[in-house]
Design a protein around this motif. Structure first.
Motif, PDB file in Angstrom:
ATOM      1  N   UNK A 262      -1.348 -11.948 -14.324  1.00  0.00           N
ATOM      2  CA  UNK A 262      -1.583 -11.599 -13.127  1.00  0.00           C
ATOM      3  C   UNK A 262      -0.796 -12.155 -12.095  1.00  0.00           C
ATOM      4  N   UNK A 263      -0.597 -11.594 -11.002  1.00  0.00           N
ATOM      5  CA  UNK A 263       0.120 -12.033 -10.033  1.00  0.00           C
ATOM      6  C   UNK A 263      -0.915 -12.053  -8.715  1.00  0.00           C
ATOM      7  N   UNK A 264      -0.819 -13.210  -8.057  1.00  0.00           N
ATOM      8  CA  UNK A 264      -1.805 -13.442  -6.719  1.00  0.00           C
ATOM      9  C   UNK A 264      -1.056 -12.694  -5.538  1.00  0.00           C
ATOM     10  N   UNK A 265      -1.958 -12.160  -4.885  1.00  0.00           N
ATOM     11  CA  UNK A 265      -1.241 -11.263  -3.653  1.00  0.00           C
ATOM     12  C   UNK A 265      -1.809 -11.886  -2.405  1.00  0.00           C
ATOM     13  N   UNK A 266      -1.080 -12.570  -1.487  1.00  0.00           N
ATOM     14  CA  UNK A 266      -1.310 -13.206  -0.377  1.00  0.00           C
ATOM     15  C   UNK A 266      -1.576 -12.664   0.909  1.00  0.00           C
ATOM     16  N   UNK A 267      -0.697 -11.395   0.961  1.00  0.00           N
ATOM     17  CA  UNK A 267      -0.597 -10.420   1.951  1.00  0.00           C
ATOM     18  C   UNK A 267      -0.067  -9.170   1.731  1.00  0.00           C
ATOM     19  N   UNK A 268      -0.728  -8.018   2.271  1.00  0.00           N
ATOM     20  CA  UNK A 268       0.162  -6.841   1.941  1.00  0.00           C
ATOM     21  C   UNK A 268      -0.942  -5.831   1.238  1.00  0.00           C
ATOM     22  N   UNK A 269      -1.897  -6.274   0.977  1.00  0.00           N
ATOM     23  CA  UNK A 269      -2.827  -5.520   0.005  1.00  0.00           C
ATOM     24  C   UNK A 269      -4.255  -5.924   0.105  1.00  0.00           C
ATOM     25  N   UNK A 270      -5.151  -4.797   0.319  1.00  0.00           N
ATOM     26  CA  UNK A 270      -6.579  -5.312   0.362  1.00  0.00           C
ATOM     27  C   UNK A 270      -7.371  -5.001  -0.878  1.00  0.00           C
ATOM     28  N   UNK A 271      -8.274  -5.648  -1.113  1.00  0.00           N
ATOM     29  CA  UNK A 271      -9.393  -5.594  -2.232  1.00  0.00           C
ATOM     30  C   UNK A 271      -9.834  -4.159  -2.361  1.00  0.00           C
ATOM     31  N   UNK A 272      -9.834  -3.790  -3.866  1.00  0.00           N
ATOM     32  CA  UNK A 272     -10.402  -2.434  -4.093  1.00  0.00           C
ATOM     33  C   UNK A 272      -9.451  -1.515  -3.987  1.00  0.00           C
ATOM     34  N   UNK A 273      -8.093  -1.647  -3.407  1.00  0.00           N
ATOM     35  CA  UNK A 273      -7.184  -0.566  -3.603  1.00  0.00           C
ATOM     36  C   UNK A 273      -6.432  -0.251  -4.896  1.00  0.00           C
ATOM     37  N   UNK A 274      -6.148   1.198  -5.029  1.00  0.00           N
ATOM     38  CA  UNK A 274      -5.476   1.503  -6.399  1.00  0.00           C
ATOM     39  C   UNK A 274      -4.213   1.241  -6.272  1.00  0.00           C
ATOM     40  N   UNK A 275      -3.780   0.474  -7.291  1.00  0.00           N
ATOM     41  CA  UNK A 275      -2.322   0.093  -7.505  1.00  0.00           C
ATOM     42  C   UNK A 275      -1.741   0.778  -8.767  1.00  0.00           C
ATOM     43  N   UNK A 276      -0.591   1.210  -8.577  1.00  0.00           N
ATOM     44  CA  UNK A 276       0.234   1.903  -9.926  1.00  0.00           C
ATOM     45  C   UNK A 276       0.756   0.979 -10.716  1.00  0.00           C
ATOM     46  N   UNK A 277       0.302   0.867 -12.156  1.00  0.00           N
ATOM     47  CA  UNK A 277       0.935  -0.291 -12.741  1.00  0.00           C
ATOM     48  C   UNK A 277       1.705   0.158 -14.175  1.00  0.00           C
ATOM     49  N   UNK A 278       2.423   1.334 -13.747  1.00  0.00           N
ATOM     50  CA  UNK A 278       3.491   1.597 -14.649  1.00  0.00           C
ATOM     51  C   UNK A 278       4.399   2.664 -14.373  1.00  0.00           C
TER      52      UNK A 278
END
Length: 415
Positions: A368-384
């Protein structure tokens, strides 16, 4: 006029035919499921939780202290009271040596001390005698001097001079007697120091334990000749090897890549499979130096072993917590694309369109990677397969199940 009318009619018929063909093509495309298919995108949800980076290592238990016990003096082993595996306490007698010549030397020093004390007594009596002689001779000289002053010519000058000389000689004799007394006292101190030295050496004939621990090896038996362990030009044989085992050092070879994350007090989970025991510990000390041969840094954990259930030399599986963050926003590592100038993720917005988000990264674990800025909780992220999608493209998001969730510690194993 007739021809123009015909051309107009033909043009209108052609236009109607073209419109019909277009409508047919549109209906045919709508009827074909492949023409209207929307691509599917595998997504995950950005979550908050505990983010933990851990290092799994094999460690080995070592005695807290280990020493080979030597004799201070040379001699034959008269008695040895311990054997391997025995628990001993600090100050306990381990062995007794037989040293006849040292016993004789001790008796000689004791006799010399008594002689010196007798010399002090004799010197003190000499001082008293000298003081008495001086008192008598000084009184005689004083009386003669007073008589000579009262009646000049009554006392011969020679007699007066002899009396005065005896007076001065007796005074000097007192000083000599006092000097002899001081010398006798000093000799007594020398004799006493020599007796104490030999007595201390004689006391070393009894070999005691310097610390509490376990006898891990025995080198000598009754009758063996033991050389003094103080001479650098002789290979002296120790009596026993003693290890402090009520507290053990658990040594871990931490790889160079993890050295910056090692701190005093870091939490460590320990599992000893040989005895089926698991417990927690903390980093107590580390060498602050990386071995040139193994590229590792020795790190130690103190482990209480009052019941001696752990044996030096045993191996243990350890999990060392390098980093720990609460309520950290994170995504799987495969969701992050690292570019030359920025890192970004592809998200699927509320209208199912692909959007690019530049992100600032924090801690990284194995998955896992920690996201400090640029993304909000519960957003859908493409993983492949991010290269298969275009910005703004309509997709069908498919939520992929994760092996773990962001609310649990993520384990990062390193060898």
């Amino acid at each position: 006029m007739h021809k123009r009318y015909v051309l107009i009619v033909v043009g209108m018929l052609a236009l109607v035919a073209l419109i019909a063909a277009v409508e047919y093509r549109i209906r045919d495309r709508d009827a074909d499921p492949k023409a209207a298919e929307i691509p599917t995108a595998s997504v995950t949800i950005a979550k908050r939780g505990v983010l933990s980076n851990r290092l799994t290592l094999a460690g080995q238990f070592q005695p807290y202290q280990e020493v080979e016990v030597h004799a201070k003096v040379s001699g034959y082993v008269k008695h040895i009271y311990v054997d391997i595996g025995d628990r001993v306490r600090a100050g306990q007698t381990l062995a007794v040596l037989e040293i006849p010549e040292l016993d004789a030397q001790l008796k000689g020093t004791q006799a010399e001390l008594l002689h010196s004390k007798d010399e002090v007594v004799r010197a003190e009596n000499e001082v008293i005698r000298a003081q008495s002689d001086y008192a008598a001779l000084h009184a005689a000289y004083t009386r003669l001097q007073q008589a000579a002053q009262a009646r000049p010519g009554l006392i011969a000058e020679q007699e007066l001079d002899d009396s005065r000389a005896k007076d001065l000689a007796s005074a000097a004799q007192i000083d000599a007697a006092k000097a002899a007394l001081a010398a006798a006292k000093q000799q007594t101190e020398v004799s006493d120091a020599d007796r104490m030295r030999v007595g201390a050496l004689a006391a070393y004939a009894t070999v005691t334990a310097p610390l509490s621990g376990v006898i891990t090896w025995r080198y000598a038996d009754t009758g063996a000749l033991i050389q003094a362990g103080t001479a650098s030009n002789t290979q002296s044989m120790p009596l026993v090897k003693l290890a402090q085992s009520d507290v053990l050092r658990l040594r871990l070879p931490v790889p160079e890549s993890a050295v910056p994350s090692i701190h005093t007090g870091s939490s460590v989970q320990v599992q000893v499979k040989a005895i089926g025991r698991a417990f927690s510990g903390k980093v107590v000390r580390f060498t602050r130096s990386v071995s040139l041969d193994t590229r590792t840094m020795e790190t130690e954990i103190d482990v209480d072993n009052a019941d001696l259930s752990l044996t030096p030399g045993m191996y243990a599986d350890t999990t060392l917590e390098l980093d720990h963050k609460e309520n950290a926003l994170s995504v799987p590592v495969q969701a992050v694309i690292r570019g030359a100038t920025e890192s970004y993720v592809l998200v699927v917005d509320g209208q199912d369109h692909v959007q690019k988000r530049a992100v600032e990264l924090g801690e990284q674990t194995s998955d896992r990677e920690e996201i400090l800025h640029g993304l909000s909780e519960n957003e859908q992220v493409i993983i492949g397969g991010q290269s298969n999608y275009q910005i703004g493209q309509l997709v069908k998001p498919k939520l992929e199940a994760e092996s773990g969730n962001a609310g649990q510690d993520q384990t990062g194993e390193q060898e």
